[in-house]
Design a protein around this motif. Structure first.
Motif, PDB file in Angstrom:
ATOM      1  N   ILE A   3     -52.811 -21.373   2.940  1.00 22.22           N
ATOM      2  CA  ILE A   3     -53.074 -20.525   1.783  1.00 22.22           C
ATOM      3  C   ILE A   3     -51.755 -19.901   1.366  1.00 22.22           C
ATOM      4  CG2 ILE A   3     -54.231 -18.436   0.975  1.00 22.22           C
ATOM      5  CD1 ILE A   3     -56.474 -19.063   2.946  1.00 22.22           C
ATOM      6  N   GLN A   4     -51.454 -19.994   0.074  1.00 21.86           N
ATOM      7  CA  GLN A   4     -50.233 -19.391  -0.436  1.00 21.86           C
ATOM      8  C   GLN A   4     -50.594 -18.385  -1.524  1.00 21.86           C
ATOM      9  OE1 GLN A   4     -47.774 -21.524  -3.200  1.00 21.86           O
ATOM     10  NE2 GLN A   4     -45.918 -20.686  -2.317  1.00 21.86           N
ATOM     11  N   PRO A   5     -50.370 -17.103  -1.279  1.00 20.44           N
ATOM     12  CA  PRO A   5     -50.587 -16.134  -2.354  1.00 20.44           C
ATOM     13  C   PRO A   5     -49.530 -16.321  -3.441  1.00 20.44           C
ATOM     14  CG  PRO A   5     -49.698 -15.050  -0.403  1.00 20.44           C
ATOM     15  CD  PRO A   5     -49.929 -16.482  -0.045  1.00 20.44           C
ATOM     16  N   ILE A   6     -49.941 -16.108  -4.682  1.00 19.97           N
ATOM     17  CA  ILE A   6     -49.036 -16.209  -5.827  1.00 19.97           C
ATOM     18  C   ILE A   6     -49.198 -14.950  -6.661  1.00 19.97           C
ATOM     19  CG2 ILE A   6     -48.480 -17.481  -7.939  1.00 19.97           C
ATOM     20  CD1 ILE A   6     -49.507 -20.009  -6.535  1.00 19.97           C
ATOM     21  N   ILE A   7     -48.090 -14.298  -6.949  1.00 21.00           N
ATOM     22  CA  ILE A   7     -48.084 -13.096  -7.770  1.00 21.00           C
ATOM     23  C   ILE A   7     -47.636 -13.481  -9.176  1.00 21.00           C
ATOM     24  CG2 ILE A   7     -46.986 -10.856  -8.150  1.00 21.00           C
ATOM     25  CD1 ILE A   7     -46.631 -10.651  -5.104  1.00 21.00           C
ATOM     26  N   VAL A   8     -48.435 -13.134 -10.169  1.00 23.82           N
ATOM     27  CA  VAL A   8     -48.056 -13.305 -11.565  1.00 23.82           C
ATOM     28  C   VAL A   8     -47.411 -11.995 -11.992  1.00 23.82           C
ATOM     29  CG1 VAL A   8     -48.867 -13.730 -13.911  1.00 23.82           C
ATOM     30  CG2 VAL A   8     -49.940 -14.924 -11.980  1.00 23.82           C
ATOM     31  N   THR A   9     -46.181 -12.079 -12.494  1.00 22.40           N
ATOM     32  CA  THR A   9     -45.442 -10.861 -12.810  1.00 22.40           C
ATOM     33  C   THR A   9     -44.607 -11.007 -14.076  1.00 22.40           C
ATOM     34  OG1 THR A   9     -43.773  -9.288 -12.029  1.00 22.40           O
ATOM     35  CG2 THR A   9     -43.562 -11.563 -11.250  1.00 22.40           C
ATOM     36  N   PRO A  10     -44.590  -9.956 -14.909  1.00 23.32           N
ATOM     37  CA  PRO A  10     -43.661  -9.945 -16.035  1.00 23.32           C
ATOM     38  C   PRO A  10     -42.279  -9.452 -15.601  1.00 23.32           C
ATOM     39  CG  PRO A  10     -45.047  -8.009 -16.119  1.00 23.32           C
ATOM     40  CD  PRO A  10     -45.517  -8.828 -14.940  1.00 23.32           C
ATOM     41  N   ASN A  11     -42.154  -9.076 -14.321  1.00 20.30           N
ATOM     42  CA  ASN A  11     -40.936  -8.460 -13.782  1.00 20.30           C
ATOM     43  C   ASN A  11     -40.395  -9.254 -12.602  1.00 20.30           C
ATOM     44  OD1 ASN A  11     -41.422  -6.110 -15.512  1.00 20.30           O
ATOM     45  ND2 ASN A  11     -43.067  -5.650 -14.097  1.00 20.30           N
ATOM     46  N   LEU A  12     -40.180 -10.547 -12.775  1.00 20.30           N
ATOM     47  CA  LEU A  12     -39.831 -11.387 -11.642  1.00 20.30           C
ATOM     48  C   LEU A  12     -38.587 -10.917 -10.881  1.00 20.30           C
ATOM     49  CD1 LEU A  12     -40.441 -15.017 -11.123  1.00 20.30           C
ATOM     50  CD2 LEU A  12     -38.170 -14.188 -10.613  1.00 20.30           C
ATOM     51  N   LYS A  40     -41.288 -19.541  -8.729  1.00 18.63           N
ATOM     52  CA  LYS A  40     -40.422 -19.539  -7.541  1.00 18.63           C
ATOM     53  C   LYS A  40     -41.286 -19.462  -6.293  1.00 18.63           C
ATOM     54  CE  LYS A  40     -36.253 -17.453  -9.401  1.00 18.63           C
ATOM     55  NZ  LYS A  40     -35.190 -16.486  -9.161  1.00 18.63           N
ATOM     56  N   THR A  41     -40.798 -20.071  -5.227  1.00 21.10           N
ATOM     57  CA  THR A  41     -41.416 -19.919  -3.916  1.00 21.10           C
ATOM     58  C   THR A  41     -40.432 -19.165  -3.034  1.00 21.10           C
ATOM     59  OG1 THR A  41     -42.627 -22.008  -4.090  1.00 21.10           O
ATOM     60  CG2 THR A  41     -42.368 -21.089  -1.895  1.00 21.10           C
ATOM     61  N   LEU A  42     -40.923 -18.104  -2.390  1.00 20.79           N
ATOM     62  CA  LEU A  42     -40.131 -17.342  -1.432  1.00 20.79           C
ATOM     63  C   LEU A  42     -40.682 -17.626  -0.040  1.00 20.79           C
ATOM     64  CD1 LEU A  42     -40.017 -13.852  -3.206  1.00 20.79           C
ATOM     65  CD2 LEU A  42     -38.467 -15.796  -3.495  1.00 20.79           C
ATOM     66  N   LYS A  43     -39.802 -17.825   0.909  1.00 22.37           N
ATOM     67  CA  LYS A  43     -40.188 -18.018   2.307  1.00 22.37           C
ATOM     68  C   LYS A  43     -40.012 -16.683   3.016  1.00 22.37           C
ATOM     69  CE  LYS A  43     -40.516 -21.281   5.762  1.00 22.37           C
ATOM     70  NZ  LYS A  43     -41.837 -21.744   6.017  1.00 22.37           N
ATOM     71  N   ILE A  44     -41.080 -16.233   3.683  1.00 22.13           N
ATOM     72  CA  ILE A  44     -41.050 -14.995   4.457  1.00 22.13           C
ATOM     73  C   ILE A  44     -41.546 -15.367   5.851  1.00 22.13           C
ATOM     74  CG2 ILE A  44     -41.882 -12.625   4.681  1.00 22.13           C
ATOM     75  CD1 ILE A  44     -42.469 -12.682   1.652  1.00 22.13           C
ATOM     76  N   GLY A  45     -40.648 -15.469   6.797  1.00 27.85           N
ATOM     77  CA  GLY A  45     -41.034 -15.937   8.123  1.00 27.85           C
ATOM     78  C   GLY A  45     -41.555 -17.353   8.026  1.00 27.85           C
ATOM     79  N   ASP A  46     -42.764 -17.585   8.523  1.00 29.89           N
ATOM     80  CA  ASP A  46     -43.394 -18.905   8.451  1.00 29.89           C
ATOM     81  C   ASP A  46     -44.283 -19.066   7.228  1.00 29.89           C
ATOM     82  OD1 ASP A  46     -42.215 -19.655  10.854  1.00 29.89           O
ATOM     83  OD2 ASP A  46     -43.900 -18.950  12.050  1.00 29.89           O
ATOM     84  N   SER A  67     -51.128  -8.741   3.345  1.00 32.04           N
ATOM     85  CA  SER A  67     -50.947  -8.158   4.678  1.00 32.04           C
ATOM     86  C   SER A  67     -49.868  -8.990   5.364  1.00 32.04           C
ATOM     87  CB  SER A  67     -52.251  -8.198   5.461  1.00 32.04           C
ATOM     88  OG  SER A  67     -52.082  -7.565   6.712  1.00 32.04           O
ATOM     89  N   ILE A  68     -48.767  -8.339   5.722  1.00 33.14           N
ATOM     90  CA  ILE A  68     -47.612  -9.062   6.241  1.00 33.14           C
ATOM     91  C   ILE A  68     -47.249  -8.513   7.613  1.00 33.14           C
ATOM     92  CG2 ILE A  68     -45.201  -9.670   5.827  1.00 33.14           C
ATOM     93  CD1 ILE A  68     -45.789  -9.346   2.823  1.00 33.14           C
ATOM     94  N   GLY A  69     -47.296  -9.379   8.612  1.00 31.94           N
ATOM     95  CA  GLY A  69     -46.931  -8.993   9.966  1.00 31.94           C
ATOM     96  C   GLY A  69     -45.423  -8.895  10.111  1.00 31.94           C
ATOM     97  N   VAL A  70     -44.967  -7.784  10.639  1.00 33.56           N
ATOM     98  CA  VAL A  70     -43.527  -7.536  10.805  1.00 33.56           C
ATOM     99  C   VAL A  70     -43.260  -7.083  12.241  1.00 33.56           C
ATOM    100  CG1 VAL A  70     -43.249  -6.939   8.363  1.00 33.56           C
ATOM    101  CG2 VAL A  70     -43.685  -5.128  10.015  1.00 33.56           C
ATOM    102  N   ASP A  71     -41.992  -7.106  12.627  1.00 35.34           N
ATOM    103  CA  ASP A  71     -41.620  -6.683  13.980  1.00 35.34           C
ATOM    104  C   ASP A  71     -41.635  -5.166  14.151  1.00 35.34           C
ATOM    105  OD1 ASP A  71     -41.257  -9.303  14.876  1.00 35.34           O
ATOM    106  OD2 ASP A  71     -39.148  -9.319  14.271  1.00 35.34           O
TER     107      ASP A  71
END
Length: 117
Positions: A3-12, A40-46, A67-71
């Motif tokens: 699953i890939q979330p996609i944000i639609v934004t006027p402020n990329l 655009k695709t951004l990679k955040i961790g895996d 929801s993003i798991g961080v250290d």
């Protein structure tokens, strides 16, 4: 399956910068390669997060939370506001074994920063 979330934004640019500065996101794909960007695709961790540059009413309440798991939740909180986001409040330890902070990206999209305890 993924699953890939996609944000639609006027402020990329500021939205992309927020995810880069707070979460270390790296741009891995852009369409088109030259000229005015649409996607655009951004990679955040895996994981991957898509950004679509389109007009959108950012005043409408969001219906999804990332929801993003961080250290280390507490180490990231000071980065949120300088990156154009907003911190809703301090982080809290939850009874299910996570430390959680609720923040918003520059468009007002809710983002939960979560850390396993």
């Amino acid at each position: 399956m993924a699953i890939q979330p996609i944000i639609v934004t006027p402020n990329l640019p500021p939205v992309q910068a927020f995810y880069e500065q707070v979460l270390g996101a790296v741009e891995v794909f852009r369409y088109p390669e030259q000229g005015k960007v649409f996607y655009k695709t951004l990679k955040i961790g895996d994981a991957e997060l898509g950004l679509v540059a389109e007009p959108a009413d950012v005043s409408v309440p969001p219906r999804i939370t990332l929801s993003i798991g961080v250290d280390d939740v507490d180490a990231l909180l000071p980065l949120v506001e300088p990156a154009g986001g907003r911190v809703q409040g301090p982080s809290n330890d939850m009874p299910w074994g996570q430390r959680v902070a609720h923040v918003f990206d520059p468009d007002g999209n809710p983002v939960n920063l979560t850390q396993d305890l």
